[in-house]
Design a protein around this motif. Structure first.
Motif, PDB file in Angstrom:
ATOM      1  N   TYR A 254       0.847  -1.190   0.000  1.00 19.50           N
ATOM      2  CA  TYR A 254       0.000   0.000   0.000  1.00 19.50           C
ATOM      3  C   TYR A 254       0.884   1.242   0.000  1.00 19.50           C
ATOM      4  O   TYR A 254       2.068   1.200   0.345  1.00 19.50           O
ATOM      5  CB  TYR A 254      -0.919   0.010   1.231  1.00 19.50           C
ATOM      6  CG  TYR A 254      -0.223   0.423   2.510  1.00 19.50           C
ATOM      7  CD1 TYR A 254      -0.161   1.761   2.904  1.00 19.50           C
ATOM      8  CD2 TYR A 254       0.394  -0.518   3.315  1.00 19.50           C
ATOM      9  CE1 TYR A 254       0.486   2.140   4.061  1.00 19.50           C
ATOM     10  CE2 TYR A 254       1.045  -0.155   4.477  1.00 19.50           C
ATOM     11  CZ  TYR A 254       1.077   1.182   4.845  1.00 19.50           C
ATOM     12  OH  TYR A 254       1.734   1.555   5.999  1.00 19.50           O
TER      13      TYR A 254
ATOM     14  N   GLN B 252       0.400   5.636   0.908  1.00 16.09           N
ATOM     15  CA  GLN B 252      -0.477   6.677   1.438  1.00 16.09           C
ATOM     16  C   GLN B 252       0.169   8.038   1.268  1.00 16.09           C
ATOM     17  O   GLN B 252       1.362   8.203   1.507  1.00 16.09           O
ATOM     18  CB  GLN B 252      -0.704   6.455   2.945  1.00 16.09           C
ATOM     19  CG  GLN B 252      -2.092   6.036   3.328  1.00 16.09           C
ATOM     20  CD  GLN B 252      -2.263   5.948   4.841  1.00 16.09           C
ATOM     21  OE1 GLN B 252      -1.604   6.649   5.596  1.00 16.09           O
ATOM     22  NE2 GLN B 252      -3.144   5.086   5.266  1.00 16.09           N
TER      23      GLN B 252
ATOM     24  N   GLY C  76      -5.160   6.786  -0.232  1.00 14.36           N
ATOM     25  CA  GLY C  76      -4.374   5.568  -0.089  1.00 14.36           C
ATOM     26  C   GLY C  76      -4.624   4.648  -1.271  1.00 14.36           C
ATOM     27  O   GLY C  76      -5.735   4.583  -1.824  1.00 14.36           O
TER      28      GLY C  76
ATOM     29  N   THR D 267      -3.982   0.599  -2.513  1.00 17.72           N
ATOM     30  CA  THR D 267      -3.601  -0.769  -2.171  1.00 17.72           C
ATOM     31  C   THR D 267      -3.354  -1.557  -3.456  1.00 17.72           C
ATOM     32  O   THR D 267      -4.105  -1.430  -4.425  1.00 17.72           O
ATOM     33  CB  THR D 267      -4.712  -1.456  -1.360  1.00 17.72           C
ATOM     34  OG1 THR D 267      -4.990  -0.676  -0.196  1.00 17.72           O
ATOM     35  CG2 THR D 267      -4.311  -2.856  -0.937  1.00 17.72           C
TER      36      THR D 267
END
Length: 367
Positions: free
Chosen positions: A31, A33, A364, A366
């Motif tokens: 991920y 962010q 974010g 993923t």
């Protein structure tokens, strides 16, 4: 520190020989962010804070696993993580870090070897959190805490920064978790060298090379009217401190209510005091005698999650204290993208003080 890597290599060779006819399952996920925050603070604290600040963080998780049959599984894991412009340089290498570890599952329980969190950190369930400000370390990216410092020059934790036992971070260790019996498991961790940048210990402390052990119990029960998750933990870090923790979460429908508690103390007289220097400033290890607790509530419906939580930590022999109120929201746009909106109020007290509000938004991804 080289021992876990050598053992991992040996286990890999053994597993490869035993699994000649099988296939390895390879996995890669992660991920990223990006967050932007605005800090609104009283004028007397302006010098300590950046009114506008952006941070980034991310992680890549790599694994190779083999199922020998329905009961035995072996996996080799490498997690690489890092951050940009974060307040606490708390990854293994400062702004980035790695976690290399092996997990072996069998009818006799789970064995873990390498750079992992201890069993109490894995079991601990407390105030539900979500989104951009899911941890206290996320909050201080936008309003710094004078009680918590981790950078190239200084490591100082005058108070605790979590309710789970995190003194050893992801220092190399060996852990064992028993099979689940009626929803309950026991866990044990041995740490030969507890210093790690993701933990609380200053590498210049007199006890820096000392080890420790952690024991914890976890249970998850369905009570018909609600589901509960709870844990109890205890740790002894030689010549550092002793620690106790507890956590509880109660879930019903889309709602979750939870809280956690942690206490640290030095049992008896200080055996090897560390002198005050530039690397070990006053109160740098004041966390060794203190307590922390949190409480919060969370709600989830469809792609939307929200949480409201309160965290407080205070030292036992000084006036250092932290209070953090966090309201955080997350919306899952699709399988890969989520957006955040959050606000926090902090009040940090000690040799230096800081307080104010932070308003944070971000995205974010993923993969």
């Amino acid at each position: 520190m080289k021992i876990p890597y050598l053992l991992c290599s040996a286990l890999f060779l053994i597993a490869s020989t035993a699994a000649k006819a099988g296939e390895w399952e390879l996995s890669a996920e992660g991920y990223a962010q990006g967050l932007y925050g605005y800090a609104a603070t009283p004028h007397r604290f302006d010098e300590q804070n950046k009114n506008n600040h952006g941070v980034g963080k991310g992680e890549i998780n790599l694994s190779a696993a083999y199922d020998f049959d329905d009961d035995y599984r072996l996996s080799f894991n490498l997690d690489i993580n890092g951050g940009i412009d974060r307040e606490l340089k708390a990854y293994n290498q400062g702004v980035w870090g790695e976690e290399a570890y092996v997990i072996a599952d069998s009818p006799y329980g789970r064995f873990m070897l390498g750079q992992t969190f201890n069993v109490d950190a894995q079991f601990h369930e407390s105030a539900p959190t979500t989104g951009a400000l899911a941890s206290n370390n996320d909050v201080v990216d936008f309003i710094s805490n004078p009680n918590w410092k981790r950078n190239k020059k200084t490591t100082k934790f005058a108070t605790l920064n979590s309710t789970h036992i995190n003194t050893d971070g992801v220092a190399a260790k060996a852990s064992y978790i028993t099979p689940e019996i009626y929803g309950t498991m026991l866990g044990f961790t041995y740490v030969p060298d507890a210093y790690n940048r993701r933990g609380l210990i200053n590498k210049h402390a007199s006890y820096e090379k000392d080890g420790g052990f952690i024991a914890s119990v976890y249970t998850e029960q369905d009570l018909d009217f609600a589901e509960i998750k709870a844990s109890l933990g205890y740790a002894e870090f030689h010549d550092d401190d002793k620690e106790m923790s507890a956590s509880l979460q109660i879930s019903r429908g889309n709602w979750t209510l939870g809280g956690g508690y942690r206490k640290t103390y030095i049992d008896g007289k200080e055996t090897r005091p560390t002198p005050v220097t530039e690397q070990t400033p006053e109160l740098f290890d004041n966390y060794r005698e203190g307590e922390a607790w949190n409480a919060g509530i969370g709600y989830e419906i469809g792609p939307f999650k929200t949480s409201l939580s309160y965290f407080e930590a205070k030292a036992s022999r000084t006036d250092n204290k932290d209070r953090i109120v966090t309201f955080s929201n997350q919306y899952q746009v699709n399988k890969y993208v989520e957006v955040y909106a959050a606000a926090a109020h902090v009040d940090f007290e000690g040799q230096d003080n800081n307080q104010g509000y932070a308003f944070v938004t971000g995205i974010g991804v993923t993969f």
